[in-house]
Design an enzyme around this catalytic site. Structure first.
Site, short mmCIF file in Angstrom:
data_model
loop_
_atom_site.label_atom_id
_atom_site.label_comp_id
_atom_site.label_asym_id
_atom_site.label_seq_id
_atom_site.Cartn_x
_atom_site.Cartn_y
_atom_site.Cartn_z
N GLY A 99 -5.49 -4.61 7.46
CA GLY A 99 -6.15 -3.61 7.68
C GLY A 99 -7.31 -4.05 8.83
N VAL A 115 -13.73 -4.09 2.38
CA VAL A 115 -12.62 -2.91 2.72
C VAL A 115 -11.98 -2.99 3.79
CG1 VAL A 115 -13.22 -0.33 2.94
CG2 VAL A 115 -14.80 -1.58 1.95
N GLY A 116 -10.76 -2.37 3.57
CA GLY A 116 -9.74 -2.28 4.47
C GLY A 116 -9.62 -1.09 5.62
N THR A 148 0.85 -1.26 -0.22
CA THR A 148 -0.11 -0.04 -0.05
C THR A 148 1.00 1.30 -0.03
OG1 THR A 148 -1.74 -1.02 1.07
CG2 THR A 148 -1.61 1.23 1.54
N THR A 178 -0.29 1.18 6.83
CA THR A 178 -0.10 0.20 6.13
C THR A 178 -0.05 -1.15 6.83
OG1 THR A 178 1.18 -1.28 4.22
CG2 THR A 178 2.51 0.33 5.63
N GLY A 179 -0.60 -2.35 6.56
CA GLY A 179 -0.56 -3.36 7.24
C GLY A 179 -1.85 -4.30 7.16
#
Ligand code: ASP
Length: 341
Positions: free
Chosen positions: A263, A238-239, A209, A260-261
């Protein structure tokens, strides 16, 4: 006399060093995803390609800041570069859902006004970050999803592409491998030791991301994040990236943050807003607050990282994975890129 002179010289030198250090303030920080990024798995060509893309993104953002444009402009421009690169899991290069589609999420937030915009599950918008900005600036809403968001982006004059534009061989292969390993589990495109143990990781597709935080001449912060989400994710998943307060947040009183990771962990820990809240209520520094919140995520089993910057230009870039593509630019234009621990 000689001794006195040397003493004065040392003190002067120390003062100069300290001032230079204190002045090392940043105007922009970016990330291109965190994960199992090890030097031994990287070729010099790949490393150079990542470094070049991250550098270009910072240059674009910096040029705008220097020209007196807003932090929102800088964030959008930097993220465009990363969205247009097939190296990152955003825009061109987005990972595939279980059904073989590219469903992207993005968000942007203005730290001055606390205005925010986000899109989720979009499949034909070339630069989802611009759609997020359009939602913020041209509608009375904060988030739009799917076909509605796409119709809105078209109306706003953004570039619409055929879904095929987002196809990349690498990401397709990543999906096939993820399906083979576990047909139901979604996979972080950049992986982790934990998810490797679970047998859900694909070591070769750890790209990430993208996100940016900028600080402009007016002292305003902005943050943005754009992603294809997780490989093999289910339809409609959806994250954290487009969720204001989870993967993205900006507030001039505290910091701009992009995560980022994994979610789901970032959503449940409301990571970005939690960092801001710790700074606001507990008067913690941006680095202490970022570390404290990421530790909580890590303890729950979530892996990843984040970037954060306060209004004074102090930056934090913690991650609990082997690496995170990241970079900074100072007020003087000095760019620094880092990948590994
Ligand atoms: N946080 C993103 C998501 O869960 C994925 C990532 O950062 O790589 O959608």
């Amino acid at each position: 006399m000689k001794l006195k002179f040397s003493y004065c010289f040392v003190v002067l030198l120390l003062c100069t060093c300290l001032t230079t250090y204190a002045q090392q303030k940043y105007v922009m920080v970016i990330h291109g995803g965190a994960g199992t990024i090890l030097k031994k798995n990287m070729t010099p060509e790949k490393e150079a390609a990542y470094t070049a893309a991250l550098t270009l993104a910072l240059q674009k953002g910096y040029e705008l800041i220097k020209a007196g444009k807003t932090s929102l402009d800088a964030v959008e421009a930097a993220i465009h570069v990363l969205e247009d690169s097939p190296l990152f899991n955003a825009g061109k290069g987005a990972v595939f859902t279980h059904d073989g589609r590219n469903e992207m999420d993005a968000a942007i937030m203005d730290g001055k006004t606390l205005m925010a915009g986000a899109v989720a599950g979009v499949t034909v918008i070339r630069n989802p970050i611009s759609a997020a900005r359009a939602v913020m600036e041209k509608s009375e809403h904060v988030m739009m999803v799917g076909p509605g968001a796409e119709a809105f982006a078209k109306q706003a004059g953004l570039t619409i592409v055929d879904p095929k534009y987002f196809f990349t061989e690498e990401r397709w292969k990543g999906l096939q491998e993820a399906i083979k390993e576990d047909s139901v589990k979604a996979v972080l495109d950049h992986g982790s030791k934990k998810s490797m143990k679970l047998g859900t990781i694909n070591r070769d597709y750890k790209f990430g991301t993208v996100g940016a935080v900028a600080l402009d001449h007016m002292g305003n912060l902005a943050a943005g994040t754009s992603t294809g989400g997780m490989t093999n994710k289910k339809y409609g998943r959806v994250g954290d990236s487009p969720i204001i307060g989870a993967g993205t947040y900006a507030n001039n009183e505290t910091a701009g943050i992009s995560c980022t990771g994994w979610g789901e962990f970032y959503i449940r820990n409301v990571v970005a807003h939690d960092i801001s809240a710790m700074m606001e209520y507990k008067k913690m520094s941006v680095s202490d607050a970022s570390k404290a919140v990421l530790d909580k995520v890590g303890k729950m089993g979530g892996d990843g990282g984040l970037i954060a910057m306060d209004r004074k230009g102090n930056v934090a870039m913690p991650f609990n994975t082997e690496g995170m593509y990241r970079g900074t630019v100072t007020a003087e234009g000095k760019i620094e890129i880092q990948i590994y621990k």
